[in-house]
Design a protein around this motif. Structure first.
Motif, PDB file in Angstrom:
ATOM      1  N   MET A 180       0.854  -1.176   0.000  1.00  0.00           N
ATOM      2  CA  MET A 180       0.000   0.000   0.000  1.00  0.00           C
ATOM      3  C   MET A 180       0.895   1.233   0.000  1.00  0.00           C
ATOM      4  O   MET A 180       1.850   1.311   0.751  1.00  0.00           O
ATOM      5  N   ASP A 207      -2.470   5.643  -1.035  1.00  0.00           N
ATOM      6  CA  ASP A 207      -3.568   4.759  -0.630  1.00  0.00           C
ATOM      7  C   ASP A 207      -3.981   5.038   0.799  1.00  0.00           C
ATOM      8  O   ASP A 207      -5.162   5.043   1.124  1.00  0.00           O
ATOM      9  N   PRO A 259     -14.976  -5.866  -3.603  1.00  0.00           N
ATOM     10  CA  PRO A 259     -13.895  -5.939  -4.601  1.00  0.00           C
ATOM     11  C   PRO A 259     -13.139  -4.618  -4.764  1.00  0.00           C
ATOM     12  O   PRO A 259     -11.921  -4.612  -4.931  1.00  0.00           O
ATOM     13  N   GLU A 260     -13.833  -3.499  -4.678  1.00  0.00           N
ATOM     14  CA  GLU A 260     -13.194  -2.187  -4.815  1.00  0.00           C
ATOM     15  C   GLU A 260     -12.163  -1.933  -3.723  1.00  0.00           C
ATOM     16  O   GLU A 260     -11.156  -1.253  -3.944  1.00  0.00           O
ATOM     17  N   ARG A 280     -10.422  -4.318  -2.023  1.00  0.00           N
ATOM     18  CA  ARG A 280      -9.450  -5.400  -1.847  1.00  0.00           C
ATOM     19  C   ARG A 280      -8.064  -4.991  -2.313  1.00  0.00           C
ATOM     20  O   ARG A 280      -7.899  -4.123  -3.148  1.00  0.00           O
ATOM     21  N   GLY A 281      -7.073  -5.640  -1.725  1.00  0.00           N
ATOM     22  CA  GLY A 281      -5.688  -5.372  -2.069  1.00  0.00           C
ATOM     23  C   GLY A 281      -5.075  -4.234  -1.271  1.00  0.00           C
ATOM     24  O   GLY A 281      -3.908  -3.898  -1.463  1.00  0.00           O
ATOM     25  N   LEU A 282      -5.839  -3.637  -0.368  1.00  0.00           N
ATOM     26  CA  LEU A 282      -5.361  -2.520   0.451  1.00  0.00           C
ATOM     27  C   LEU A 282      -5.209  -2.912   1.919  1.00  0.00           C
ATOM     28  O   LEU A 282      -5.043  -2.046   2.772  1.00  0.00           O
ATOM     29  N   ARG A 283      -5.314  -4.205   2.203  1.00  0.00           N
ATOM     30  CA  ARG A 283      -5.197  -4.756   3.561  1.00  0.00           C
ATOM     31  C   ARG A 283      -6.290  -4.233   4.496  1.00  0.00           C
ATOM     32  O   ARG A 283      -6.108  -4.143   5.707  1.00  0.00           O
ATOM     33  N   ALA A 305      -9.872 -15.974   1.711  1.00  0.00           N
ATOM     34  CA  ALA A 305      -9.146 -14.752   2.069  1.00  0.00           C
ATOM     35  C   ALA A 305      -9.397 -14.370   3.530  1.00  0.00           C
ATOM     36  O   ALA A 305      -8.459 -14.020   4.253  1.00  0.00           O
TER      37      ALA A 305
END
Length: 177
Positions: free
Chosen positions: A1, A5, A96-97, A99-102, A133
């Motif tokens: 991140m 972010d 989903p929007e 996700r990937g940002l912990r 996940a």
């Protein structure tokens, strides 16, 4: 991140009008989209949210919303468990929007910090094995699988799992491994 972010993200208590309705709606929509679950799941979530809204103890129970650029993208709840020293982590979700940002990890960290401050000795949760996940996040904080059992719910054959985290000196971790 990235630093950028970080400035786009906020985790706050679920106290704004529309927060609780968003939790129910988004769980229903996302779990249907991702897993094909029917409205029985949305009804389960609605019941949990209604119980919370109808009389939670703010000193011992709380809910959080994760936002990205001011839009809700995640949530988690901590409510009382079956015993006074036990809490239950409920309704962890990151869209989903988000996700990937912990954000899932951050939401669970908020939840567990609150549980410790409220004096709980143990946190439990129920999930299903298809939620890979989320299971990884729980394991990262030291939750251990207590038991699992097949069931037919939400229009599917699933394996329900109960996870436990002891918050005492042996199990007390401030963050994921």
């Amino acid at each position: 991140m990235t630093q950028q972010d970080e400035t786009r993200i906020a985790v706050r208590r679920a106290t704004h009008p529309g927060d609780l309705g968003w939790v129910v709606m988004t769980h229903g929509e996302e779990y249907h989209r991702q897993f094909g679950w029917d409205t029985d799941f949305e009804a389960l979530v609605a019941g949990i949210v209604a119980d919370y809204a109808g009389g939670h103890d703010p000193a011992r129970e709380a809910a959080w919303i994760a936002e990205l650029d001011g839009r809700r993208v995640g949530c988690v709840f901590l409510v009382g468990g079956d015993r006074p020293a036990q809490a239950r982590l409920r309704l962890l979700l990151v869209t989903p929007e988000g996700r990937g940002l912990r954000l899932g990890t951050r939401l669970v960290a908020e939840c567990l910090a609150f549980a410790r401050a409220a004096g709980y000795e143990q946190v439990t949760l129920w999930t299903n094995d298809v939620l890979v996940a989320a299971r990884g996040i729980y394991q990262g904080f030291g939750f251990t699988l207590a038991d699992e059992e097949p069931h037919h719910s939400f229009g599917h054959d699933l394996i329900g799992q109960n996870w436990t985290l002891d918050l005492g000196p042996e199990g007390d971790r401030s963050g994921p491994r």
